[in-house]
Motif scaffolding. Structure first.
Motif, mmCIF file in Angstrom:
data_model
loop_
_atom_site.group_PDB
_atom_site.id
_atom_site.type_symbol
_atom_site.label_atom_id
_atom_site.label_comp_id
_atom_site.label_asym_id
_atom_site.label_seq_id
_atom_site.Cartn_x
_atom_site.Cartn_y
_atom_site.Cartn_z
ATOM 1 N N MET A 66 0.815 -1.215 0.000
ATOM 2 C CA MET A 66 0.000 0.000 0.000
ATOM 3 C C MET A 66 0.849 1.264 0.000
ATOM 4 O O MET A 66 0.383 2.331 -0.405
ATOM 5 N N THR A 67 2.124 1.172 0.416
ATOM 6 C CA THR A 67 3.003 2.352 0.394
ATOM 7 C C THR A 67 3.399 2.736 -1.021
ATOM 8 O O THR A 67 3.960 3.813 -1.239
ATOM 9 N N LEU A 68 3.114 1.881 -2.007
ATOM 10 C CA LEU A 68 3.415 2.204 -3.404
ATOM 11 C C LEU A 68 2.407 3.184 -3.999
ATOM 12 O O LEU A 68 2.676 3.782 -5.046
ATOM 13 N N PHE A 69 1.259 3.355 -3.358
ATOM 14 C CA PHE A 69 0.185 4.166 -3.920
ATOM 15 C C PHE A 69 0.374 5.640 -3.579
ATOM 16 O O PHE A 69 0.558 6.006 -2.412
ATOM 17 N N GLU A 70 0.302 6.494 -4.603
ATOM 18 C CA GLU A 70 0.376 7.935 -4.413
ATOM 19 C C GLU A 70 -1.007 8.573 -4.307
ATOM 20 O O GLU A 70 -1.147 9.689 -3.803
ATOM 21 N N ARG A 71 -2.040 7.879 -4.799
ATOM 22 C CA ARG A 71 -3.411 8.356 -4.726
ATOM 23 C C ARG A 71 -4.301 7.261 -4.150
ATOM 24 O O ARG A 71 -3.990 6.067 -4.267
ATOM 25 N N PRO A 113 -3.562 6.488 0.854
ATOM 26 C CA PRO A 113 -2.300 7.029 1.388
ATOM 27 C C PRO A 113 -2.602 8.182 2.348
ATOM 28 O O PRO A 113 -3.260 9.157 1.974
ATOM 29 N N ILE A 114 -2.117 8.077 3.582
ATOM 30 C CA ILE A 114 -2.351 9.127 4.579
ATOM 31 C C ILE A 114 -1.299 10.218 4.467
ATOM 32 O O ILE A 114 -1.605 11.407 4.543
ATOM 33 N N ASN A 115 -0.061 9.825 4.280
ATOM 34 C CA ASN A 115 1.030 10.757 3.993
ATOM 35 C C ASN A 115 2.082 9.997 3.199
ATOM 36 O O ASN A 115 1.800 8.890 2.699
ATOM 37 N N GLU A 116 3.281 10.541 3.079
ATOM 38 C CA GLU A 116 4.296 9.902 2.242
ATOM 39 C C GLU A 116 4.790 8.575 2.816
ATOM 40 O O GLU A 116 5.399 7.783 2.097
ATOM 41 N N GLN A 117 4.539 8.338 4.098
ATOM 42 C CA GLN A 117 5.035 7.115 4.730
ATOM 43 C C GLN A 117 3.936 6.144 5.140
ATOM 44 O O GLN A 117 4.165 4.942 5.177
ATOM 45 N N LEU A 118 2.758 6.634 5.449
ATOM 46 C CA LEU A 118 1.705 5.805 6.036
ATOM 47 C C LEU A 118 0.521 5.662 5.078
ATOM 48 O O LEU A 118 0.096 6.629 4.447
ATOM 49 N N ALA A 119 -0.001 4.436 4.986
ATOM 50 C CA ALA A 119 -1.174 4.165 4.156
ATOM 51 C C ALA A 119 -2.092 3.200 4.893
ATOM 52 O O ALA A 119 -1.650 2.366 5.696
ATOM 53 N N ALA A 120 -3.398 3.327 4.616
ATOM 54 C CA ALA A 120 -4.400 2.443 5.205
ATOM 55 C C ALA A 120 -5.225 1.814 4.100
ATOM 56 O O ALA A 120 -5.347 2.365 2.996
#
Length: 421
Positions: A66-71, A113-120
């Motif tokens: 999930m950290t690969l996603f920018e949107r 993506p919540i920010n550049e490091q964290l995604a849910a």
């Protein structure tokens, strides 16, 4: 003569033989595992699933991707599978065709993506399921019948990018499962004044339980990455109604009661690789391990099943841990069209029987992704599963010992829509 001999059988010996014959049936991969959770993955035979991350559906295999996603992205899929698995015996009465019913399998996923490091993310999909149905008047009726097991996994997850090279992910799974079993008199019907298609017994139950999954993603630049994921095993306690239609096979006098069946969903671990070998071509591969050795028996119990000491039905199983190997490729034909292909081998997990016609399966898959605009894209996937021919011998209470052959194939087609916010 066969009817007169059957009438001489005592009720206790009938109960023991019938109960020992019952079993959960095999579905469309090893054991009762299914891998129909992603159409993007289907088109490449699910090769590279723990490392690619090309749609939101990938979070179901490895939350770290999930950290690969920018949107933010939503993926919804519908997969249809049509099986042609046949069991052949010495006669039409000892044979049954098309024993796995065709089904639809939906799934949906959302990654944010919540920010550049964290995604849910959140996924709703199935890891395990089966459905087999031998004809109701099959002579070895206590060995055949129909069985269903299906699970739904609700999986919220988080992923964190620790460094430019490493991301970790974890999720919790809320699993709902349902199961059903029906068995018939078959060739023993005359001894009891019944029709061959009449039921000996039936059972259905359901349960909710929890599990967890974790994953890691290692990125060696933008062209090479590796994924490793693990999904915990869970122990289902399916509770429902057991009905003894016979004169006391399990319940003295017959009737219904509440019965519980303990069914394990085995742990799984997957290693995947992804390599962008040129501007247009990438290759990917996976090795998936499933802990089938945890599956030792299929049974249901109740204090009212006193004929057999509280056991309503029981079938010991012989399963070993199994592997699934897959390799695939993706080719970017033009800015809007991406082509996929893959091959996979599903190893057998258990011995082949009438109630568990387990077979090795060879996957031949192809698919495509069409990028409609900057927000919408669509995946189409197709796979042909060529299942090995398996010969085996079974001993039925009513029809003695017979040789059988299980053979056939499975066609799978799916459509997936992806929307980026």
């Amino acid at each position: 003569m066969a009817v007169r001999n059957a009438k001489r059988l005592t009720l206790s010996s009938t109960a023991v033989l019938i109960l020992s014959a019952l079993s959960v049936n095999q579905s469309h991969a090893a054991g009762y595992q299914i891998a129909f959770d992603s159409v993007a993955g289907l088109g490449r035979a699910h090769a590279g699933e723990a490392a690619i991350g090309d749609s939101a559906a990938a979070m179901g295999r490895n939350p770290a991707v999930m950290t690969l996603f920018e949107r933010a992205e939503f993926s919804g899929s519908l997969i249809y599978f049509d099986a042609e698995i046949n069991v052949s015996g010495s006669s039409d009465a000892q044979s049954s065709s098309d024993i796995i019913p065709s089904q639809f399998a939906p799934a949906s996923y959302y990654v944010h993506p919540i920010n550049e490091q964290l995604a849910a993310g959140f996924g709703i999909y199935a890891n395990y399921g089966l459905g087999t149905d031998l004809k109701d008047d099959f002579l070895a009726g206590e060995l055949g019948g129909d069985t269903e097991l299906f699970t739904v996994n609700l999986n919220p997850a988080l992923a964190y990018n620790i460094s430019p090279m490493l991301s970790l992910g974890a999720g919790i799974s809320l699993v709902y499962a349902t199961g059903e079993v029906n068995r018939h008199y078959g060739g023993g019907a005359g001894a009891f004044g019944k029709q061959a298609s009449d039921k000996i017994l039936s059972w259905d139950g359901d349960d909710w339980t929890f599990g967890w999954n974790v994953g890691a993603l290692l990125e060696l630049g933008q062209r090479n990455r590796f994924g490793l994921s693990y999904r915990s095993g869970v122990d289902l306690k399916l509770e429902g109604t057991f009905t003894d239609f016979s004169p006391g096979v399990a319940i003295p006098g017959g009737g219904s009661t509440t019965a519980v069946s303990n069914v394990p969903l085995p742990a799984m671990a997957e290693f995947s690789g992804f390599h962008q070998v040129s501007e247009k071509l990438s290759i990917h591969y996976s090795a998936l391990w499933t802990q089938w050795s945890e599956y030792k028996e299929f049974s249901a119990s109740s204090r009212d099943c006193t004929t057999n000491g509280g056991i309503c039905f029981l079938k010991p199983e012989k399963y070993d841990d199994s592997w699934r190997w897959a390799i695939g490729a993706t080719y970017q034909l033009d800015p809007t069209l991406k082509l996929r292909a893959g091959f996979a081998l599903d190893e057998k997990a258990g011995a082949t029987t009438l109630s568990i016609p387990d077979q090795e399966a060879y996957w031949y898959a192809a698919g495509m992704n069409y990028q409609l605009d900057s927000n919408w894209s669509f995946d189409l996937g197709f796979a042909y599963m060529d299942r090995s021919d398996e010969s085996f011998t079974e001993t039925s209470l009513f029809t003695s010992t017979h040789d059988y052959t299980a053979k056939g194939y499975l066609l799978i087609v799916g459509l997936q829509a992806n929307y980026r916010f």
